[in-house]
Design a protein around this motif. Structure first.
Motif, PDB file in Angstrom:
ATOM      1  N   GLU A  29       0.861  -1.181   0.000  1.00 27.41           N
ATOM      2  CA  GLU A  29       0.000   0.000   0.000  1.00 27.41           C
ATOM      3  C   GLU A  29       0.897   1.231   0.000  1.00 27.41           C
ATOM      4  OE1 GLU A  29      -3.115   1.702   3.109  1.00 27.41           O
ATOM      5  OE2 GLU A  29      -3.852  -0.126   2.137  1.00 27.41           O
ATOM      6  N   GLY A  30       1.136   1.770  -1.191  1.00 28.47           N
ATOM      7  CA  GLY A  30       2.074   2.885  -1.316  1.00 28.47           C
ATOM      8  C   GLY A  30       3.479   2.434  -0.992  1.00 28.47           C
ATOM      9  N   ALA A  31       4.153   3.203  -0.117  1.00 29.21           N
ATOM     10  CA  ALA A  31       5.522   2.874   0.262  1.00 29.21           C
ATOM     11  C   ALA A  31       5.586   1.898   1.420  1.00 29.21           C
ATOM     12  CB  ALA A  31       6.274   4.157   0.626  1.00 29.21           C
ATOM     13  N   SER A  32       4.443   1.527   1.993  1.00 25.77           N
ATOM     14  CA  SER A  32       4.426   0.618   3.134  1.00 25.77           C
ATOM     15  C   SER A  32       3.699  -0.669   2.782  1.00 25.77           C
ATOM     16  CB  SER A  32       3.758   1.299   4.336  1.00 25.77           C
ATOM     17  OG  SER A  32       2.426   1.645   4.025  1.00 25.77           O
ATOM     18  N   GLN A  33       3.797  -1.635   3.692  1.00 26.21           N
ATOM     19  CA  GLN A  33       3.092  -2.900   3.524  1.00 26.21           C
ATOM     20  C   GLN A  33       2.082  -3.049   4.665  1.00 26.21           C
ATOM     21  OE1 GLN A  33       6.668  -3.375   4.081  1.00 26.21           O
ATOM     22  NE2 GLN A  33       7.323  -3.349   1.949  1.00 26.21           N
ATOM     23  N   VAL A  34       0.990  -3.745   4.356  1.00 25.34           N
ATOM     24  CA  VAL A  34      -0.044  -3.997   5.356  1.00 25.34           C
ATOM     25  C   VAL A  34      -0.171  -5.498   5.542  1.00 25.34           C
ATOM     26  CG1 VAL A  34      -2.493  -3.781   5.927  1.00 25.34           C
ATOM     27  CG2 VAL A  34      -1.297  -1.868   4.814  1.00 25.34           C
ATOM     28  N   LEU A  35       0.039  -5.939   6.775  1.00 26.96           N
ATOM     29  CA  LEU A  35      -0.154  -7.332   7.145  1.00 26.96           C
ATOM     30  C   LEU A  35      -1.485  -7.406   7.891  1.00 26.96           C
ATOM     31  CD1 LEU A  35       1.307 -10.149   7.159  1.00 26.96           C
ATOM     32  CD2 LEU A  35       2.055  -9.573   9.490  1.00 26.96           C
ATOM     33  N   GLU A  36      -2.423  -8.202   7.395  1.00 22.31           N
ATOM     34  CA  GLU A  36      -3.763  -8.183   7.964  1.00 22.31           C
ATOM     35  C   GLU A  36      -4.336  -9.587   8.080  1.00 22.31           C
ATOM     36  OE1 GLU A  36      -6.076  -5.746   5.351  1.00 22.31           O
ATOM     37  OE2 GLU A  36      -5.924  -7.124   3.668  1.00 22.31           O
TER      38      GLU A  36
END
Length: 319
Positions: free
Chosen positions: A278-285
């Motif tokens: 997600e953009g420059a970051s990552q989402v762990l969900e």
């Protein structure tokens, strides 16, 4: 339904800049919704040894403060009623579920405000300056939670007005006035009441907490907005007691190697997590179902060979 998310949201609007000490652990229902609030234990002697050992691992904020009530040296200035001991110049707000332990008397004598859950009419009058009362009714029309906010009498009308305005605004954000009963009145200068009750399905504000505000067990201190793992490969986060409902737990990360995704845990159980950019970051969900009576603990474990430099930017819980 838990009224704590609504209550905390309203109080943050009415009492901006007030330092908060939530003494509700081993549950803790206010501090998750009030980033920067310090969490603590009102009666450490009542904790089971395993609970105490777990809670002692956590630290909060750039100062690395321990859970209040579990470190005598760190608690000394606060218990002495020292101004600014909770990080702000204003009188602090203490959150209690039930009676007032004797060792908290100096804080109240120094002018701390008090938020008490449950029926408080028969409880002893808090020590210190005379206080008025705002009765706060939250939750739903079928299950009402009562909390009492005790604060200086000359502040009752102003805080009540701010709470009423915030409740009307939040009702619109959470689906419109038709889904909420919002009302209140000033009975007298020292007594007011305010209710915000859902008329149907549970409505809970989304939870979003910067990484630096989360109680954690990393060896290094938090930054203002983030947690840096450094050389650590494991992390635990104290989330507090959250509404029992299906939700998504999301960790927003930077510097994660997508070829070696970490494992995500909740209360010791591995979750079926998925990773997305997600953009420059990552989402762990992962999907979760939380429990409202005990503080949840989220965990993250990096695999062998994972590159250092991982940063936790924030945690979110939502639909």
């Amino acid at each position: 339904m838990s009224g704590a998310p609504i209550l905390a949201t309203l109080l943050r609007e009415a009492l901006p800049g007030v330092p908060v000490l939530d003494l509700g652990l081993p549950a803790g229902r206010i501090f998750p919704w009030w980033p920067g609030a310090r969490c603590g234990v009102a009666d450490p002697a009542a904790l089971a040894p395993a609970e105490m050992a777990l809670l002692r691992r956590f630290r909060q904020g750039p100062a690395g403060l321990p859970v209040f009530g579990l470190d005598r040296a760190a608690d000394a200035a606060l218990l002495a009623g020292a101004p600014g001991a909770l990080g702000g110049a204003a009188a602090p707000l203490l959150v209690l579920q039930g009676g007032i332990p004797d060792h908290l008397a100096p804080l109240l004598a120094a002018g701390a405000m008090l938020l008490q859950g449950g029926q408080t009419d028969t409880m002893p009058t808090p020590p210190g300056p005379e206080r008025g009362r705002i009765m706060l009714l939250c939750g739903s029309v079928s299950r009402i939670e009562r909390w009492d906010l005790l604060l200086p009498i000359d502040e009752i009308e102003l805080v009540f007005t701010r709470l009423h305005v915030a409740a009307q605004r939040l009702a619109v954000v959470l689906g419109g006035a038709g889904r909420w009963q919002v009302g209140g009145r000033m009975a007298m200068a020292r007594l007011a009441s305010l209710g915000m009750l859902a008329t149907g399905a549970e409505q809970v504000p989304p939870l979003s907490v910067p990484g630096g505000a989360l109680p954690h067990d990393l060896p290094d201190l938090a930054e203002a907005d983030a947690l840096r793992f450094g050389a650590s490969r494991r992390l635990r986060l104290l989330l507090g007691a959250l509404p029992a409902r299906p939700a998504w737990l999301r960790l927003r990360l930077h510097g994660l190697d997508p070829e070696r995704p970490p494992a995500l845990f909740l209360d010791g159980r591995m979750l079926p997590a998925q990773l997305r950019q997600e953009g420059a970051s990552q989402v762990l969900e992962a999907p979760v179902r939380l429990r409202p009576d005990l503080a949840a603990v989220a965990g993250l474990a990096l695999p062998e060979g994972a590159a250092p430099g991982l940063v936790l930017l924030g945690l979110e819980i939502g639909t």
